[in-house]
Write a protein that holds these residues in place. Structure first.
Motif, PDB file in Angstrom:
ATOM      1  N   THR A  13       0.820  -1.220   0.000  1.00 36.50           N
ATOM      2  CA  THR A  13       0.000   0.000   0.000  1.00 36.50           C
ATOM      3  C   THR A  13       0.851   1.266   0.000  1.00 36.50           C
ATOM      4  O   THR A  13       0.350   2.340  -0.286  1.00 36.50           O
ATOM      5  CB  THR A  13      -0.955   0.039   1.210  1.00 36.50           C
ATOM      6  OG1 THR A  13      -0.178  -0.139   2.394  1.00 36.50           O
ATOM      7  CG2 THR A  13      -1.999  -1.039   1.125  1.00 36.50           C
ATOM      8  N   GLN A  18      -3.714   5.021  -7.027  1.00 35.77           N
ATOM      9  CA  GLN A  18      -4.846   5.069  -7.954  1.00 35.77           C
ATOM     10  C   GLN A  18      -4.453   6.049  -9.057  1.00 35.77           C
ATOM     11  O   GLN A  18      -3.994   7.148  -8.766  1.00 35.77           O
ATOM     12  CB  GLN A  18      -6.110   5.553  -7.252  1.00 35.77           C
ATOM     13  CG  GLN A  18      -6.473   4.729  -6.021  1.00 35.77           C
ATOM     14  CD  GLN A  18      -7.863   5.045  -5.496  1.00 35.77           C
ATOM     15  OE1 GLN A  18      -8.870   4.697  -6.082  1.00 35.77           O
ATOM     16  NE2 GLN A  18      -7.923   5.718  -4.342  1.00 35.77           N
ATOM     17  N   LEU A  31      -4.098   5.346  -2.092  1.00 33.85           N
ATOM     18  CA  LEU A  31      -5.095   4.271  -1.992  1.00 33.85           C
ATOM     19  C   LEU A  31      -6.212   4.596  -1.001  1.00 33.85           C
ATOM     20  O   LEU A  31      -7.303   4.060  -1.088  1.00 33.85           O
ATOM     21  CB  LEU A  31      -4.430   2.969  -1.551  1.00 33.85           C
ATOM     22  CG  LEU A  31      -3.492   2.270  -2.528  1.00 33.85           C
ATOM     23  CD1 LEU A  31      -3.063   0.940  -1.941  1.00 33.85           C
ATOM     24  CD2 LEU A  31      -4.142   2.077  -3.878  1.00 33.85           C
ATOM     25  N   ILE A  47      -5.882   0.925 -10.489  1.00 34.03           N
ATOM     26  CA  ILE A  47      -4.816   0.828  -9.497  1.00 34.03           C
ATOM     27  C   ILE A  47      -3.530   0.461 -10.220  1.00 34.03           C
ATOM     28  O   ILE A  47      -3.498  -0.499 -10.989  1.00 34.03           O
ATOM     29  CB  ILE A  47      -5.134  -0.262  -8.439  1.00 34.03           C
ATOM     30  CG1 ILE A  47      -6.546  -0.103  -7.891  1.00 34.03           C
ATOM     31  CG2 ILE A  47      -4.067  -0.268  -7.345  1.00 34.03           C
ATOM     32  CD1 ILE A  47      -6.752   0.855  -6.796  1.00 34.03           C
ATOM     33  N   PRO A  87      -3.167  -4.542  -4.105  1.00 35.79           N
ATOM     34  CA  PRO A  87      -2.848  -3.311  -3.370  1.00 35.79           C
ATOM     35  C   PRO A  87      -3.299  -3.367  -1.903  1.00 35.79           C
ATOM     36  O   PRO A  87      -4.018  -2.491  -1.423  1.00 35.79           O
ATOM     37  CB  PRO A  87      -3.612  -2.244  -4.156  1.00 35.79           C
ATOM     38  CG  PRO A  87      -4.802  -2.973  -4.685  1.00 35.79           C
ATOM     39  CD  PRO A  87      -4.341  -4.373  -4.979  1.00 35.79           C
ATOM     40  N   GLN A 143     -11.412  -3.364   1.191  1.00 36.81           N
ATOM     41  CA  GLN A 143     -11.045  -1.954   1.139  1.00 36.81           C
ATOM     42  C   GLN A 143     -12.063  -1.101   1.924  1.00 36.81           C
ATOM     43  O   GLN A 143     -11.678  -0.139   2.599  1.00 36.81           O
ATOM     44  CB  GLN A 143     -10.958  -1.481  -0.324  1.00 36.81           C
ATOM     45  CG  GLN A 143     -10.603  -0.014  -0.515  1.00 36.81           C
ATOM     46  CD  GLN A 143      -9.185   0.349  -0.053  1.00 36.81           C
ATOM     47  OE1 GLN A 143      -8.420  -0.522   0.340  1.00 36.81           O
ATOM     48  NE2 GLN A 143      -8.861   1.633  -0.089  1.00 36.81           N
TER      49      GLN A 143
END
Ligand SMILES: [Zn+2]
Length: 467
Positions: A13, A18, A31, A47, A87, A143
């Motif tokens: 991460t 993005q 992110l 992503i 991610p 997410q």
């Protein structure tokens, strides 16, 4: 796969961003920014995992194969097993129903029907909620938990709704679903209700629901898990990795998928591209997308592209004319304005694939043929086999090519359709205001129940007639 060096971040991460897919904008965002389109130009986001190969291809393949035998819940998921490519960090709050791990079947009757020497069908309908959406939803709901959302929402023709409801249920999040009233199958609606979602039936079509979802996305308590959500694409791209493992890393010549909102084709294209960029495969399969004739805006656009300008997918058209009133019995792909059309078009062009449409009759007959192989699928999935038949006839696919079709939903997702086809009563409303007669779909491979007297001789005689 991503070992530590002085310069590079060790957490996925910290590395991934993005990114707006419009090259003239190129905006990048963290992110944790809860955005669904590019804030600068309203373009589509994807992503960029900034993947870097740290081990040779053989070591990576071996590690993934070893995880398949592990009891770690992350390894039992056919998505999180490939977590280096995603991610999220090792300690992310994974929300999983052990999605993925779907079979890939030989389909000899369907192959013959298409004019192919052989054909394999990867059945994403064997996921926990019966559709391919689960591989993406596990990532999107994870997410949502990372971001601390209270409610996950989507607009859906059915499969997405069922998947969102199930994964939100696993994560103990509230879920809400916007549906066009009366336009989805009872089986799919039943799933959403059972998984505890708030189901909002809207007077309007799917595109109206999409507009409402985009407005709701401004609320900080809400996480939008529609096709536009780039984290779903991340989960879904693992289907390409799993397909390659199941193919002993021999790249198929062609991969063929149905096209509705275009998330599936986008994801597969991204998955193969990443494997290629990391040196895990040496070439890309040609990715082709098949739409239903009455909901084929991207097939129309594709047919009118200038080949000289569009080759390689670097120069994409700015706009795509939507289909105002999409018409097809394949409700999972009944979409007039697919949100991920640009990403899908780019993936198809980069791989030298095609985007075409098939008729309702072609879908119905191909579906029955997939059933005859003992596999079965929902109507939208059968566009793949219907499309392959046309692509073989057109010379784009050669009879000896290796071909994998992706089936997206389980046969029980739409039992009414199946029953009507085999009884010869399947039809599509004309959609015209003048009350024109519905279009009848013939049951070319019809298999209606028969009345048989209650004795052994009668049953044996009936069996003999069918042999
Ligand atoms: Zn942008």
């Amino acid at each position: 796969m991503f070992g530590k060096t002085a310069k590079e971040a060790t957490r996925n991460t910290d590395r991934a961003v993005q990114r707006c897919i419009d090259p003239s904008c190129g905006g990048t965002y963290g992110l944790r920014e809860r955005i669904y389109v590019c804030p600068r130009c309203s373009g589509t986001l994807e992503i960029d995992c900034r993947l870097v190969a740290r081990e040779d291809a053989a070591a990576v393949r071996r590690k993934w194969a070893e995880r398949a035998a592990s009891r770690d819940p992350r390894d039992q998921s056919g998505v999180w097993r490939y977590r280096e490519m995603l991610p999220f960090d090792e300690d992310a709050p994974f929300v999983t129903l052990f999605e993925g791990n779907t079979p890939i079947y030989d389909a000899p009757r369907s192959a013959k029907y298409c004019g192919l020497d052989g054909l394999r069908l990867k059945h994403q309908g064997c996921n926990p909620t019966g559709s391919f959406k689960d591989t993406g939803m596990t990532a999107a709901i994870t997410q949502a938990v990372v971001l601390g959302a209270r409610t996950a929402v989507c607009a859906s023709t059915g499969n997405t709704a069922a998947s969102l409801a199930a994964y939100a249920g696993r994560a103990a999040l509230q879920s809400a679903i916007l549906l066009p009233r009366g336009q989805i199958s009872a089986a799919k609606l039943a799933q959403s209700l059972d998984y505890g979602a708030l189901v909002c039936e809207i007077d309007g079509n799917f595109d109206d629901c999409m507009r409402l979802i985009q407005e709701l996305g401004d609320d900080p308590s809400i996480y939008v898990a529609n096709s536009i959500n780039p984290f779903r694409i991340e989960g879904q791209k693992t289907v390409a990795y799993e397909m390659m493992e199941q193919s002993a890393w021999q790249v198929p010549d062609h991969v063929v998928v149905p096209g509705g909102n275009m998330g599936n084709s986008t994801a597969l294209g991204k998955g193969f591209q990443e494997l290629f960029d990391l040196g895990l495969i040496k070439r890309l399969p040609k990715l082709s997308v098949i739409q239903a004739e009455g909901a084929a805006p991207l097939a129309h656009l594709f047919a009118n592209l200038d080949p000289a300008k569009s080759a390689g997918g670097e120069h994409l058209p700015e706009t795509m004319a939507p289909v105002e009133n999409p018409r097809t019995l394949a409700t999972a792909i009944k979409i007039g304005a697919p949100v991920s059309w640009k990403k899908a078009l780019r993936a198809v062009l980069r791989s030298s694939g095609k985007i075409i449409s098939v008729s309702e009759q072609e879908i119905a007959d191909a579906k029955a043929m997939i059933g005859r192989d003992g596999i079965g699928c929902e109507p939208a999935s059968a566009t793949t086999v219907a499309g392959m038949k046309k692509l073989v006839a057109a010379g784009h696919i050669r009879p000896g090519d290796s071909v994998v079709g992706v089936l997206t939903g389980h046969v029980l997702k739409d039992p009414d359709y199946v029953s009507h086809y085999h009884r010869g009563t399947l039809s599509l409303e004309s959609g015209a205001k003048d009350g024109a007669a519905p279009q009848r779909i013939a049951g070319a491979f019809q298999n209606a129940p028969v009345n048989v007297a209650a004795n052994k001789a009668a049953i044996l005689a009936t069996l003999e007639r069918r042999r």
